[in-house]
Design a protein around this motif. Structure first.
Motif, PDB file in Angstrom:
ATOM      1  N   LYS A   1       0.834  -1.202   0.000  1.00 48.35           N
ATOM      2  CA  LYS A   1       0.000   0.000   0.000  1.00 48.35           C
ATOM      3  C   LYS A   1       0.870   1.255   0.000  1.00 48.35           C
ATOM      4  O   LYS A   1       0.763   2.117   0.875  1.00 48.35           O
ATOM      5  CB  LYS A   1      -0.935  -0.023   1.206  1.00 48.35           C
ATOM      6  CG  LYS A   1      -2.069   1.000   1.131  1.00 48.35           C
ATOM      7  CD  LYS A   1      -3.078   0.805   2.236  1.00 48.35           C
ATOM      8  CE  LYS A   1      -4.017  -0.349   1.919  1.00 48.35           C
ATOM      9  NZ  LYS A   1      -5.143  -0.412   2.879  1.00 48.35           N
ATOM     10  N   TYR A   2       1.739   1.367  -0.976  1.00 45.45           N
ATOM     11  CA  TYR A   2       2.566   2.557  -1.132  1.00 45.45           C
ATOM     12  C   TYR A   2       3.333   2.426  -2.444  1.00 45.45           C
ATOM     13  O   TYR A   2       3.398   1.360  -3.051  1.00 45.45           O
ATOM     14  CB  TYR A   2       3.569   2.717   0.025  1.00 45.45           C
ATOM     15  CG  TYR A   2       4.745   1.776  -0.053  1.00 45.45           C
ATOM     16  CD1 TYR A   2       5.921   2.145  -0.701  1.00 45.45           C
ATOM     17  CD2 TYR A   2       4.681   0.506   0.486  1.00 45.45           C
ATOM     18  CE1 TYR A   2       6.986   1.271  -0.794  1.00 45.45           C
ATOM     19  CE2 TYR A   2       5.745  -0.375   0.408  1.00 45.45           C
ATOM     20  CZ  TYR A   2       6.896   0.013  -0.242  1.00 45.45           C
ATOM     21  OH  TYR A   2       7.943  -0.861  -0.346  1.00 45.45           O
TER      22      TYR A   2
ATOM     23  N   SER B   1      11.011   8.655   4.861  1.00 46.31           N
ATOM     24  CA  SER B   1       9.780   7.891   4.640  1.00 46.31           C
ATOM     25  C   SER B   1       9.647   6.712   5.598  1.00 46.31           C
ATOM     26  O   SER B   1       8.834   5.811   5.391  1.00 46.31           O
ATOM     27  CB  SER B   1       9.723   7.400   3.189  1.00 46.31           C
ATOM     28  OG  SER B   1       8.435   6.936   2.863  1.00 46.31           O
TER      29      SER B   1
ATOM     30  N   TRP C   1       6.783   2.756   8.330  1.00 47.64           N
ATOM     31  CA  TRP C   1       7.031   3.459   7.067  1.00 47.64           C
ATOM     32  C   TRP C   1       5.735   4.083   6.542  1.00 47.64           C
ATOM     33  O   TRP C   1       4.648   3.798   7.001  1.00 47.64           O
ATOM     34  CB  TRP C   1       7.605   2.478   6.038  1.00 47.64           C
ATOM     35  CG  TRP C   1       6.675   1.329   5.701  1.00 47.64           C
ATOM     36  CD1 TRP C   1       5.716   1.304   4.723  1.00 47.64           C
ATOM     37  CD2 TRP C   1       6.610   0.050   6.351  1.00 47.64           C
ATOM     38  NE1 TRP C   1       5.060   0.092   4.714  1.00 47.64           N
ATOM     39  CE2 TRP C   1       5.592  -0.699   5.712  1.00 47.64           C
ATOM     40  CE3 TRP C   1       7.319  -0.545   7.406  1.00 47.64           C
ATOM     41  CZ2 TRP C   1       5.251  -2.002   6.083  1.00 47.64           C
ATOM     42  CZ3 TRP C   1       6.977  -1.838   7.777  1.00 47.64           C
ATOM     43  CH2 TRP C   1       5.970  -2.555   7.126  1.00 47.64           C
ATOM     44  N   ASP C   2       5.892   4.942   5.538  1.00 47.26           N
ATOM     45  CA  ASP C   2       4.736   5.548   4.884  1.00 47.26           C
ATOM     46  C   ASP C   2       4.001   4.526   4.011  1.00 47.26           C
ATOM     47  O   ASP C   2       4.645   3.623   3.467  1.00 47.26           O
ATOM     48  CB  ASP C   2       5.185   6.720   3.995  1.00 47.26           C
ATOM     49  CG  ASP C   2       5.396   8.009   4.773  1.00 47.26           C
ATOM     50  OD1 ASP C   2       4.648   8.247   5.730  1.00 47.26           O
ATOM     51  OD2 ASP C   2       6.314   8.779   4.412  1.00 47.26           O
ATOM     52  N   PRO C   3       2.670   4.688   3.885  1.00 48.29           N
ATOM     53  CA  PRO C   3       1.820   5.770   4.371  1.00 48.29           C
ATOM     54  C   PRO C   3       1.322   5.575   5.809  1.00 48.29           C
ATOM     55  O   PRO C   3       0.658   6.448   6.348  1.00 48.29           O
ATOM     56  CB  PRO C   3       0.640   5.743   3.406  1.00 48.29           C
ATOM     57  CG  PRO C   3       0.486   4.302   3.071  1.00 48.29           C
ATOM     58  CD  PRO C   3       1.895   3.763   3.005  1.00 48.29           C
TER      59      PRO C   3
ATOM     60  N   LEU D   1      -5.517   4.248  -1.469  1.00 50.19           N
ATOM     61  CA  LEU D   1      -5.002   3.926  -0.130  1.00 50.19           C
ATOM     62  C   LEU D   1      -6.082   4.025   0.938  1.00 50.19           C
ATOM     63  O   LEU D   1      -5.884   3.538   2.061  1.00 50.19           O
ATOM     64  CB  LEU D   1      -3.851   4.871   0.230  1.00 50.19           C
ATOM     65  CG  LEU D   1      -2.615   4.863  -0.679  1.00 50.19           C
ATOM     66  CD1 LEU D   1      -1.559   5.808  -0.127  1.00 50.19           C
ATOM     67  CD2 LEU D   1      -2.062   3.464  -0.841  1.00 50.19           C
TER      68      LEU D   1
ATOM     69  N   THR E   1      -1.983  11.471   2.268  1.00 51.71           N
ATOM     70  CA  THR E   1      -1.395  10.926   1.049  1.00 51.71           C
ATOM     71  C   THR E   1      -0.304  11.830   0.507  1.00 51.71           C
ATOM     72  O   THR E   1       0.768  11.366   0.098  1.00 51.71           O
ATOM     73  CB  THR E   1      -2.485  10.725  -0.018  1.00 51.71           C
ATOM     74  OG1 THR E   1      -3.492   9.858   0.510  1.00 51.71           O
ATOM     75  CG2 THR E   1      -1.905  10.108  -1.280  1.00 51.71           C
TER      76      THR E   1
ATOM     77  N   ALA F   1       2.920  11.422   2.423  1.00 53.53           N
ATOM     78  CA  ALA F   1       3.589  10.165   2.085  1.00 53.53           C
ATOM     79  C   ALA F   1       4.217  10.220   0.691  1.00 53.53           C
ATOM     80  O   ALA F   1       5.366   9.792   0.501  1.00 53.53           O
ATOM     81  CB  ALA F   1       2.597   9.005   2.171  1.00 53.53           C
ATOM     82  N   VAL F   2       3.485  10.769  -0.263  1.00 54.41           N
ATOM     83  CA  VAL F   2       3.988  10.866  -1.638  1.00 54.41           C
ATOM     84  C   VAL F   2       5.228  11.748  -1.696  1.00 54.41           C
ATOM     85  O   VAL F   2       6.212  11.427  -2.384  1.00 54.41           O
ATOM     86  CB  VAL F   2       2.879  11.405  -2.579  1.00 54.41           C
ATOM     87  CG1 VAL F   2       3.471  11.837  -3.921  1.00 54.41           C
ATOM     88  CG2 VAL F   2       1.807  10.344  -2.793  1.00 54.41           C
TER      89      VAL F   2
ATOM     90  N   GLN G   1       8.432   9.975  -0.454  1.00 57.82           N
ATOM     91  CA  GLN G   1       8.948   8.862  -1.240  1.00 57.82           C
ATOM     92  C   GLN G   1       9.881   9.381  -2.328  1.00 57.82           C
ATOM     93  O   GLN G   1       9.964  10.579  -2.580  1.00 57.82           O
ATOM     94  CB  GLN G   1       7.785   8.077  -1.857  1.00 57.82           C
ATOM     95  CG  GLN G   1       6.982   7.298  -0.820  1.00 57.82           C
ATOM     96  CD  GLN G   1       5.690   6.746  -1.383  1.00 57.82           C
ATOM     97  OE1 GLN G   1       5.441   6.810  -2.576  1.00 57.82           O
ATOM     98  NE2 GLN G   1       4.860   6.206  -0.510  1.00 57.82           N
TER      99      GLN G   1
END
Length: 321
Positions: free
Chosen positions: A37-38, A113, A186-188, A258, A265, A268-269, A272
């Motif tokens: 999921k990332y 991240s 970790w993200d998200p 997500l 979001t 998280a984006v 990365q």
């Protein structure tokens, strides 16, 4: 009569053999991708460009979501997926467990991240204060190495804490209940905890780890289908370039995938990294250091040689980039 019956039996067996062969061939023409999921694979799945490109070669694409890198690579190890993405530590544990994998490509570093989080009202102010505390993490995931390095920098041994090995969803529940003192994540999931729970970042990976994301394949698949691996790397690189130029559109597309708010979001984006490239000697060296660290901690049973599990592309457009 017996001759007719025998003939019918032989025809039936022949038909069954043809049917079995067709099924086996169909399975061989399906690329099975594991994703989390990332990251870029979420966008690649939503984009559909890979499916269109491979359909011309008679190849279907099947996607399977995993909660973390160790679980994904277990799927790769048992043969349920051919290709996937994880952080930097899961491949080390998978190689130690005998998985027949190859590193295909990597993304640039993304040290912010991943982080060690504590509850907003926690009295813990430094990594050194984690001594004797319960720390939740997904064993063998990218954050496992972050925790080891953070403790090392704080003058602590891994044995000075109480690791609580949980996948992300269970770790978050334990973190919310207060049954663990810190959570390495970790993200998200990291961004969600920061914004939804007001979790405080004790330390992230800056100056401690690279936190590369890796793309890996089973050795048999990569060696049999190098043209598919090349296509994957090209499509992943293309998606990454699109993300860098279209941040707002990326957030709008990824948030519903997500199940998270645009604000979470976006965070998280932005943390990365994007720009997949084939494995370099420097990255091999960095992975070797991680492997040696976990060998010294006796968390993996034997020394590893990372250079033995690197995919080398044939002379092609991908290899020359």
């Amino acid at each position: 009569m017996r001759t007719v019956t025998l003939r019918r039996s032989l025809v039936a067996l022949f038909a069954a053999a043809i049917s079995f062969g067709a099924i086996t061939q169909a399975q061989a023409e399906t690329l099975r991708i594991g994703y989390q999921k990332y990251g870029t694979l979420v966008l690649l799945k939503a984009n559909g460009a890979l499916e269109k490109r491979l359909a011309a070669k008679g190849i279907d694409v099947k996607w399977t979501e995993f909660p973390g890198g160790p679980q994904l690579l277990e799927g790769l190890n048992v043969g349920s997926v051919d290709f996937g993405t994880t952080g930097e530590t899961p491949p080390v544990f998978a190689q130690a467990a005998g998985a027949d994998l190859l590193y295909v490509a990597f993304e640039p570093p993304a040290p912010t991240s991943e982080a060690i989080l504590v509850p907003k009202d926690s009295p813990i102010k430094s990594v050194a204060e984690l001594k004797g505390k319960k720390v939740a993490l997904n064993k063998g995931s990218n954050v496992h190495y972050l925790l080891v390095r953070a403790l090392e920098e704080a003058g602590l041994k891994y044995s000075d804490i109480q690791p609580v090995y949980l996948p992300p969803a269970d770790a978050r529940a334990a973190f919310e209940r207060g049954s663990v003192d810190a959570w390495v994540i970790w993200d998200p999931f990291q961004a969600a905890a920061e914004q939804q729970l007001q979790a405080r970042t004790l330390i992230d990976g800056t100056g401690l780890v690279s936190n590369h994301q890796f793309y890996l394949a089973t050795r048999p698949y990569a060696e049999k289908h190098p043209e598919v691996i090349e296509a994957l790397v090209e499509e992943i690189r293309g998606i990454g370039e699109w993300v860098k130029a279209n941040n707002d559109q990326t957030v709008a597309q990824v948030a519903p995938l997500l199940g998270l708010s645009p604000d979470i979001t976006r965070l998280a984006v932005q943390r990365q990294s994007y720009g997949a490239q084939l494995i370099t000697p420097q990255v091999v060296e960095a992975q070797q250091k991680i492997a040696d660290t976990f060998t010294a901690l006796k968390l993996i049973p034997k020394p590893l040689k990372i250079s033995d599990v690197i995919w080398h592309a044939p002379a092609s457009k991908v290899a020359q980039q």
